[in-house]
Design an enzyme around this catalytic site. Structure first.
Site, PDB file in Angstrom:
ATOM      1  N   SER A  76      -9.425   1.844   3.064  1.00 56.62           N
ATOM      2  CA  SER A  76      -8.460   2.597   2.293  1.00 56.62           C
ATOM      3  C   SER A  76      -7.434   1.726   1.554  1.00 56.62           C
ATOM      4  O   SER A  76      -6.676   2.234   0.744  1.00 56.62           O
ATOM      5  CB  SER A  76      -7.709   3.561   3.233  1.00 56.62           C
ATOM      6  OG  SER A  76      -7.007   2.861   4.257  1.00 56.62           O
ATOM      7  N   LYS A  79       0.846  -1.200   0.000  1.00 57.07           N
ATOM      8  CA  LYS A  79       0.000   0.000   0.000  1.00 57.07           C
ATOM      9  C   LYS A  79       0.880   1.249   0.000  1.00 57.07           C
ATOM     10  O   LYS A  79       1.904   1.301   0.695  1.00 57.07           O
ATOM     11  CB  LYS A  79      -0.913  -0.041   1.229  1.00 57.07           C
ATOM     12  CG  LYS A  79      -1.959   1.045   1.294  1.00 57.07           C
ATOM     13  CD  LYS A  79      -2.828   0.828   2.533  1.00 57.07           C
ATOM     14  CE  LYS A  79      -3.909   1.871   2.699  1.00 57.07           C
ATOM     15  NZ  LYS A  79      -4.722   1.626   3.914  1.00 57.07           N
ATOM     16  N   SER A 132     -10.039  -0.786   7.120  1.00 55.29           N
ATOM     17  CA  SER A 132      -9.399  -0.487   5.840  1.00 55.29           C
ATOM     18  C   SER A 132      -8.658  -1.641   5.183  1.00 55.29           C
ATOM     19  O   SER A 132      -8.269  -1.540   4.025  1.00 55.29           O
ATOM     20  CB  SER A 132      -8.437   0.692   5.995  1.00 55.29           C
ATOM     21  OG  SER A 132      -9.155   1.889   6.114  1.00 55.29           O
TER      22      SER A 132
END
Length: 470
Positions: A155, A80, A179
């Site tokens: 996210s 990420k 997330s």
């Protein structure tokens, strides 16, 4: 190559060790797939083509020389884009961070590399990670591989989409209110929100330091629980940069160790109403556990309404005010999603020191109270969110229909520091994945994965999205 594009970690490492396939071949296949699917899905922020090829050649040389290979040798992974990888941009979805390039790897990244993993690139996220949909002014929106009109979640939406689309074998996301689990649920893969401290969050933005460091964690995402476990085992362990990290020994469970265990189907009026299909998915998972000898029954957990209010106090007003100060003077460069979050999070009165310290104490007392309620029930089942993936643009922070209502099943775990996994169980009538959340006591991450694997085995093999043929 029969295991591409949806092979698991064990298949890839076995084929490399037996010299049936080269890491160079595996990386080239993934790079070609990324080239084909990136325009549709937009999962990636940065793709390190030459770096991946260089790593692959080195991995091939090591395999041919017969040297001792790490547990992830030659496995292509993604990270990420809020986690430091030396030499890669790490924008966390923000124009304000577009020029930030870390000089050293986060500890979890260094551990993955040391285990032989080949890092392909990093993946998209909403600005400052503060939304359940992945879209920003810097790199745009990420689409769900199951239906491009729908969100991949947030996210860690870019990470979930890349893995579900077969562009990566697995990777790392982060989770401050669902997330990891929500994008995994939306995209039909597995994800683990570990207990704070099991995997060091050093090198993650925003920093987890401070009196509320337990709210956010980093954790593994992959298509199978076995792969999630393999990544967890490599990344776990103490680090001086993470004040919560501790030398917790790794545990293993056989299914025979689990039979007869009490599992609760979580009930609480505070969590909202899930769709009928979502509730049916939880019941399907419960039925599969009963058939394997578990004792599964409804379990009503009290005071989750207060847990959710406390979670929002930290995730909303506290973090929101920190972000508001950090972006002051640059409001014209922040995304509409972050603007909406800030408007909701900072609309109340200024937080006092007494309010903050009292909330920290209340969090600890409430956590202990919830653990007492669960003392004879080590695992809970619940939805991940109230529904499958929503369409692009339908996520919001508005009362009644927004994230504080639809994502409540996930959020309370971040207040209490409990581990939770999302494991795909079925598809909706629209053909969208529905996952089930497996929740455990703090530091029982391995138990959460073991129960998730029983559910996964009863479901059958992993089902790829239709995007592979589009």
């Amino acid at each position: 190559m029969s295991f591409f594009p949806y092979g698991n970690l064990a298949e890839i490492t076995r084929e490399i060790r037996s010299k049936n396939v080269s890491p160079v071949e595996i990386v080239e296949l993934h790079l070609k797939r990324i080239e084909t699917l990136q325009p549709k899905v937009n999962a990636f922020v940065h793709l390190d083509v030459e770096g991946a090829r260089r790593q692959a050649r080195a991995a091939e040389s090591s395999a041919l020389r017969g040297v001792q290979l790490g547990p992830l040798h030659g496995v292509p992974l993604t990270i990420k884009s809020c986690i430091d990888v030396a030499g890669w941009p790490c924008p966390a979805g923000s124009l304000l961070r577009k020029d930030y390039v870390p000089r050293q790897d986060a500890p979890l990244v260094a551990r993955l590399k040391a285990a032989g993993a080949i890092l392909l690139g990093n993946t998209n996220a909403p600005e400052y990670l503060m939304a359940y949909e992945t879209n920003n002014l810097l790199t745009g929106k990420t689409s769900n591989p199951w239906n491009l009109a729908h969100s991949a979640g947030g996210s860690s939406g870019g990470e979930a989409a890349a893995i579900a689309a077969g562009c990566s074998v697995g990777g790392v996301g982060s989770d401050g209110g669902g997330s990891i689990r929500v994008p995994a649920h939306f995209c039909g893969i597995c994800g683990l929100k570990p207990t704070p401290g099991r995997i060091p969050a050093t090198g993650h933005f925003p920093s987890g330091a401070g009196a509320f460091s337990w709210i956010g964690v980093v954790g593994p995402m992959a298509r199978t629980i076995a792969d999630v476990r393999s990544l967890f085992e490599v990344m776990a362990g103490p680090d001086a940069g993470d004040a919560l990290s501790a030398p917790v020994p790794m545990r293993t469970y056989r299914e025979s160790d689990l039979r007869g265990m009490r599992i609760g189907i979580l009930e609480s009026d505070a969590l909202g109403v899930a769709t009928a299909e979502t509730r049916a998915a939880v019941e399907r998972a419960a039925k599969s556990l009963r058939e394997r000898g578990f004792t599964v029954e409804p379990f009503r957990l009290k005071r989750l309404d207060y847990a959710l209010d406390l979670w929002w106090f930290f995730f909303g007003p506290v973090i929101g005010n920190l972000i508001r100060h950090s972006v002051a003077g640059h409001e014209d460069q922040i995304s509409p999603m972050l603007c909406e979050y800030l408007a909701c999070a900072t609309s109340g009165d200024t937080i006092t020191l007494n309010q903050f310290t009292e909330a920290c104490a209340e969090r600890d007392l409430l956590r202990a109270e919830i653990l007492r309620q669960m003392q004879d029930t080590p695992v809970l089942l619940s939805p991940v969110s109230t529904s499958p993936a929503f369409r692009h643009g339908q996520g919001n922070y508005l009362p009644g229909t927004g994230y504080r209502d639809t994502m409540r099943f996930s959020q309370w775990l971040n207040l209490t520091g409990f581990p939770g996994a999302s494991v795909p169980v079925t598809l909706s009538n629209e053909g969208l994945p529905i996952g089930v959340q497996v929740i455990g006591h703090p530091f029982d991450d391995e138990l959460v994965m073991a129960v998730s694997e029983v559910i996964e085995a009863a479901r059958g093999g992993w089902q790829p999205p239709p995007l592979q043929s589009s």
